[in-house]
Enzyme design. Structure first.
Site, PDB file in Angstrom:
ATOM      1  N   SER A   1     -45.504 -33.721  38.919  1.00 22.00           N
ATOM      2  CA  SER A   1     -44.117 -34.623  40.005  1.00 22.00           C
ATOM      3  C   SER A   1     -43.092 -34.047  40.392  1.00 22.00           C
ATOM      4  CB  SER A   1     -45.073 -36.173  40.053  1.00 22.00           C
ATOM      5  OG  SER A   1     -46.069 -36.945  39.627  1.00 22.00           O
TER       6      SER A   1
ATOM      7  N   GLU B   1       0.705  -1.658  -0.047  1.00 20.71           N
ATOM      8  CA  GLU B   1       0.096  -0.224   0.040  1.00 20.71           C
ATOM      9  C   GLU B   1       0.917   0.992   0.311  1.00 20.71           C
ATOM     10  OE1 GLU B   1      -3.570   0.506  -0.221  1.00 20.71           O
ATOM     11  OE2 GLU B   1      -3.143  -1.989  -0.084  1.00 20.71           O
TER      12      GLU B   1
END
Length: 815
Positions: free
Chosen positions: A465, A87
């Site tokens: 239960s 770059e």
């Protein structure tokens, strides 16, 4: 000649003045868009929300921009060189702009009237990414130049490069190079090699064009060009260059992979924090540490997975996805495309049946490979007929599959792949540390990606239960004992809160006659529970149940409450059971331990109510004082509110002792395989088998498991809490308990043990051979007897009447 020179000098001066004027004019036009020094130094990245387990394993990430910020010192030198080579090789020597690039931009402006691009330095890219848009205009380009020049004056080169490394977009929602390393290689940046650094360094120029996953050929050319640049700039030697150029492309689409599969947990955290932070939640860089134990979460995932698939297979094969005989003759690529049209369970694969023999099936996997599926991977697939029945067991592969079938396969430890089908049944698990309510694991369903509904918190189902221990606790609180006898015989109730007369029954329709409460609970006898609630009174029982965190307004005000007809979530049930587990204290389940901002500062720290059994003064305080935590300093829990006691420790221990019998000789007998005598629990199954539960605990941990269908369909014949949910509980608790020493509920010294008559629950006679031991609170010990009482013909219960012999020193002469 002299005249020509003078003209040239004049033109030069005029040009300089004109250029200066143009520059000044441009500056005046764009100066308001140039950030101040303070704005430059206050740059903050958009960082996603990250959620971790307590032991710092990643659970989830939320945010459009995947980013993990780096400091300059964290940037590998090879990566820095690769980026500079690609770059801006002159980065450390220019003032922020490339003069040749600037002249090119001016030429483009003069010749076309607009900027065409090119010549951007790393500094200019940072200026554009942080402060500007990507529009190709005169104003934007010159603003970018002025910002770049100012940045170079105010920030160091290392600071600018650090901003670039963290901000630049690199495809696949990855912003910054650390995120890119995770997305493309599934590794941290520090773990990559030179070839991989060069590969991702090539992405900023065009993330889609040079993407190694989408366009590997172009990406390879770009990578090798960068490596060549690095070599020519003396950033690497010839040997390193050659090795990197010859390296194959290893990039894949990893995304951001969590360390632990806990999607239901992550969504719970996200939704809770969103109420506070709104959309800022996804960009402020918050880090959340949950109470989840990563190992237990993985064990919970596996337990739910195995439990659901076990249920699914024992109820039969519902058939293939579809049959496409013509697809067998098409190309491998067409077959792959056809298979990818179908959604699947994570880690499973779709397959096309190519050939069938008696004992094997040759299939095409969605990755293009062929695999020979053995008989052992198929022979479970008897046809599903209904929840209650299956068809004939298959004898050959042809009884199950035909050529052209599109099928699902799941990983299997024995055969690599196994015939599968997406289960319709669901299951959920939640496990708490009962000392402070910390949620250590949570699974809200079989597959989060197909159904995000969290059954641990959002589903309200009847516990059956599984709810009875709370009713029996209320009975002990009213003076009943584990030896109290209630007749288990047919009964009809005309309750004004019920639409019609009610005739409760036990599972299987059997009646047991006179039954002690201990037996009734561990055998889960419905009639006794109903009669017991009827005797106690519904209003007083509802008031007592508030101690476990249940809202009376959510509970039915009729006798069906005794059989668990309330609609409650697994988290509510587990929270209630935590009172039994910790010896009688109320803690609040919590999931978020702490929240940190992007700088590591703690902005929230959980302060859970915590059990403090050494707080002797707490026992004598009022409930309001307990809630206020007035005794924290005395107890050494200066920073933690003390959990209030809501259940007498004597009652807590008696219930624990009875529920240990559920494991040793009751409906939870399968759990004996764990070989732990410190565990207790209770099964639960609702009418028609629509819900199956098991909740169990010891002195440290409580875990609840629910299994059922979202549409309330029955689970089928033989599917109870003990068969549908208990195996999942066992598979989760086995590794959890292996890490923990035995932890019993403390037995209060005030409890006494006496020998009783097993038939009547009365004090045993001297020398009675069938006498058994039972635990009592002192004030409820049965009276001493010397003569057996007659048995009532109407109730079947022995009537002690006047024949009991009470002694003044009964408690001093216990057997």
């Amino acid at each position: 000649m002299a005249k020509t020179f003078k003209i040239l000098v004049v033109l030069f001066i005029v040009g300089v003045i004109a250029a200066g004027g143009i520059t000044y004019g441009v500056y005046q036009h764009v100066k308001d868009r140039i950030p101040t020094v303070e704005e430059m130094k206050a740059i903050e990245l958009k960082i996603p929300l990250r959620i971790y387990t307590r032991d710092e394993q990643l659970v989830g990430e939320y945010g459009e921009q995947r980013r993990t910020p780096l400091s300059y010192d964290d940037i590998p030198k090879d990566l820095e060189n690769a980026v500079l080579a690609a770059e801006d090789s002159n980065f450390y020597h220019h003032p922020g702009v490339d003069i040749m690039g600037l002249l090119r931009a001016v030429y483009q402006l003069v010749s076309t009237g607009e900027i065409q691009g090119g010549g951007s330095t790393i500094t200019m890219q940072v200026a554009r990414n942080y402060f500007l848009s990507f529009e190709q205009t005169f104003t934007r380009k010159f603003t970018e130049i002025f910002i770049s020049l100012k940045m170079e004056q105010q920030l160091s080169k290392h600071e600018i490069l650090e901003l670039y490394m963290n901000k630049i977009y690199l495809g696949k929602r990855a912003y910054g190079f650390e995120a890119a390393a995770q997305v493309y290689y599934g590794k941290s940046l520090s773990e990559l090699d030179l070839a991989q650094y060069a590969m991702i360094a090539g992405l900023p120029k065009a993330p889609s064009r040079f993407n190694p996953v989408v366009n590997p050929s172009r990406a390879l050319i770009r990578r090798n060009w960068i490596l060549q640049r690095m070599l020519s700039l003396d950033m690497i030697d010839k040997e390193s260059y050659q090795a990197a150029v010859e390296s194959p492309i290893t990039a894949k689409n990893y995304g951001i992979q969590p360390d632990v599969d806990a999607n239901y947990v992550a969504e719970m955290v996200r939704s809770e924090l969103y109420e506070t932070y709104g959309e800022a939640l996804y960009s402020e860089g918050l880090v959340v540490y949950t109470t989840i134990n990563s190992k237990r979460q993985k064990d919970a995932n596996k337990a739910i997975y195995d439990g659901v698939l076990s249920y699914d297979e024992r109820h039969g094969y519902r058939g293939t996805i579809e049959t496409r005989t013509e697809l067998v003759e098409e190309s491998v690529e067409d077959q792959q495309e056809a298979l990818k049209e179908h959604s699947n369970v994570p880690s499973w694969v779709m397959a096309l049946v190519l050939e069938v023999s008696d004992t094997t099936a040759l299939v095409r996997l969605e990755n293009g490979e062929q695999f020979e599926l053995p008989w052992d991977a198929i022979n479970w697939a008897a046809p599903y007929l209904s929840a209650d029945s299956r068809g004939k067991k298959p004898e050959t592969v042809g009884d199950v599959l035909v050529v052209g079938d599109v099928i699902q396969l799941r990983p299997d430890s024995d055969t690599v792949w196994r015939l599968a089908q997406t289960p319709a049944v669901q299951s959920a698990l939640v496990s708490l540390d009962s000392k402070d309510g910390a949620i250590e694991s949570l699974v809200g369903g079989f597959n989060y990606f197909s159904n995000k509904f969290n059954r641990v918190t959002q589903s309200k189902r009847q516990p059956g239960s599984n709810f009875k221990p709370f009713i029996y606790s209320a009975a002990l609180n009213q003076g009943y004992t584990a030896a109290t006898v209630i007749n288990d015989a047919p009964v009809v109730f005309h309750d004004t809160n019920l639409a019609q007369a009610w005739r409760p029954t036990n599972d299987g329709g059997k009646f047991y006659g006179p039954t002690r409460l201990r037996q009734a609970l561990y055998r889960s006898q419905n009639i006794v529970s109903v009669r017991l609630l009827d005797q106690m009174g519904i209003s007083s029982t509802l008031e007592f149940l508030k101690n476990f965190g249940f809202d009376p307004n959510e509970l039915p005000r009729n006798l069906s409450l005794s059989l668990g007809s309330a609609n409650l979530s697994p988290l509510q049930i587990a929270s209630g059971y935590s009172v039994f587990s910790n010896g009688g204290f109320k803690v609040q389940p919590y999931l978020i331990d702490r929240v940190e901002d992007r700088y590591g500062n703690i902005i929230f720290q959980a302060n859970p109510t915590t059990v403090c059994k050494t707080c002797t003064l707490l026992e004598k305080s009022t409930p309001d004082e307990q809630q206020m935590g007035l005794f924290n300093t005395l107890s050494g829990f200066e920073s933690l509110p003390v959990a209030p006691r809501v259940l007498d420790p004597e009652i807590s221990y008696i219930i624990y002792d009875i529920m240990r019998d559920v494991i040793t000789k009751g409906t939870g007998r399968r759990a004996r395989v764990l070989n732990r005598d410190d565990i207790a629990g209770k099964t639960g199954t609702t009418n028609d088998g629509r819900d199956a539960w098991f909740s169990g605990y010891n002195g440290d941990i409580v875990t609840s498991v629910w299994t059922g269908f979202d549409d309330m369909s029955p689970l089928g014949r033989g599917e109870w809490g003990g068969s549908a949910s208990l195996p999942t509980w066992i598979n989760y608790m086995r590794p959890a308990l292996a890490e923990l020493p035995k932890s019993y509920i403390d037995k209060p010294s005030s409890l006494v043990t006496v020998r009783i008559d097993p038939l009547t629950g009365e004090r045993a006679l001297p020398g009675q051979k069938d006498a058994i031991f039972e635990i009592f609170r002192k004030e409820h010990v049965p009276a001493q007897r010397s003569i057996a009482a007659p048995i009532s013909e109407s109730t079947g219960i022995r009537d002690s009447g006047e024949q009991e012999t009470r002694t003044e020193n009964a408690l001093e002469n216990l057997f």
